[in-house]
Design an enzyme around this catalytic site. Structure first.
Site: not given
Length: 403
Positions: A232, A237-238, A256, A354
């Protein structure tokens, strides 16, 4: 602080778009900051921070001002007057502030501050749900922390530079940073400033990424030369952090369902000098099935309520609905079941969100491990990050291994 008419007008216009038209606060603020080329950094800072502040405390300010949605322009000026009064900002003699009952505002604030859901400015359902899942005491501390403005944290891109070099380069620009213990690639800005205009950013020396978010890629325990799938990936960023940890060696597949996000990742990867990333759009079950039993490591940074990142997305408090959380839990369950099949025997998977809600986090992992799909996996470890304990975003991550 002296209030300037054009800055206040911009803020009021922005708040009307956010509250009445359902626009995202970050997009509105981005537009507002381009409104007047003559504005300096202090002017832009005022517009951004005041807009976010009033969004964050919408319920509290509306109760004090005795206004209800949809807000009229006059209502927004009333919210603005409440904000200014509580901040100790002197109100100019503009018609919008005529007859502002400043003493009454302070009295109402003291009175309403005894009720958590109003004091911390959250919808009733959210207050009830989080208190039920985290316990009253824990939730009281957590929502208070989630209502603080987030620090700006940089992740040093080790493909391009070192922490020491970047720190020194920024110091020469009068941008002061500090290192964070236990966060190997993180630098925290001592004060907020626009780092995106720096040469260091343009040449890919760093990304802006919260410290908690930086822990996820570390948790996956990747090595150079592995086959790693970020399922995903979003704008990556990751993924970019994983590329750096893999030292650009091996195969990193970023997947994605949104092609536009992967296009953004492609642009960011070029700037970061991350060459081992391959983008794949999940437009059917085919791209997933092709990878069954093939990956050394799989990251599932699952879609979630985002309750752990309210500090940077305060408008999410007003956009989220209880039905969304119920639906997203179903999605998380399905994703875990399907994407876990990409892990090869002996490989590892990280499930991360998150969110701070156990029902989106450890309960999902427990449910998976006791299901037919999860019987080949064993639980290794987990990390629950709460904002009031860490000072950073709320996050959850679990590492599980395929037998």
């Amino acid at each position: 602080m002296r209030l300037h008419r054009n800055l206040c007008f911009a803020t009021v216009d922005g708040l009307l778009q956010i509250f009445n038209e359902g626009m995202y606060a970050d997009k509105v603020v981005q537009q507002l900051l381009k409104r007047d080329k003559r504005w300096g950094s202090r002017d832009r800072g005022f517009v951004a921070e005041t807009t976010y502040d009033i969004v964050r405390w919408k319920r509290l300010y509306a109760e004090i001002a005795n206004t209800k949605e949809p807000f009229s322009r006059d209502d927004i000026w009333r919210l603005f007057a409440v904000w200014a009064t509580l901040k100790g900002v002197k109100l100019p003699d503009w018609k919008y502030f005529e007859a502002t009952p400043q003493r009454k505002i302070k009295g109402r604030f003291d009175e309403l501050s005894k009720i958590r859901k109003i004091k911390e400015s959250v919808p009733d359902w959210m207050d009830e749900l989080a208190a039920k899942e985290l316990g009253d005491k824990q939730w009281t501390k957590e929502i208070s922390a989630l209502n603080q403005q987030a620090d700006v944290i940089l992740r040093v891109n080790t493909l391009k530079t070192t922490k020491e070099k970047l720190q020194s380069e920024l110091f020469d620009l009068d941008i002061h940073t500090e290192t964070l213990k236990n966060y190997p690639d993180a630098l925290k800005l001592s004060e907020r400033t626009n780092v995106f205009t720096t040469e260091a950013f343009k040449k890919g020396a760093f990304e802006v990424q919260d410290a908690s978010s930086q822990m996820v890629a570390q948790f996956l325990d990747v090595k150079s030369g592995m086959k790693v799938v970020d399922t995903c990936a979003g704008a990556g960023g990751k993924t970019l952090h994983l590329a750096a940890l893999m030292e650009n060696k091996g195969q990193l597949i970023a997947m994605d369902i949104y092609e536009n996000k992967l296009k953004e990742l492609k642009r960011r990867a070029k700037r970061a000098g991350a060459h081992n990333i391959e983008m794949r759009v999940i437009d059917s079950t085919k791209p997933i099935k092709k990878l069954y039993d093939k990956a050394d490591r799989v990251l599932i940074d699952a879609p979630c309520s985002g309750l752990g990142v309210l500090r940077r997305n305060p408008d999410a408090k007003w956009k989220l609905q209880p039905e969304f959380i119920e639906n997203i839990k179903q999605t998380q369950s399905e994703i875990l079941k399907s994407y876990s099949r990409m892990v090869k025997p002996g490989g590892k998977l990280v499930y991360a969100t998150c969110s701070i809600l156990p029902s989106e986090n450890q309960q999902q992992v427990e449910k998976f491990l006791t299901s037919d799909s999860g019987k080949e996996f064993t639980f290794v470890k987990e990390k629950k990050i709460l904002s009031h304990e860490s000072g950073f975003d709320g996050f959850y991550m679990a590492l599980i291994e395929r037998k």
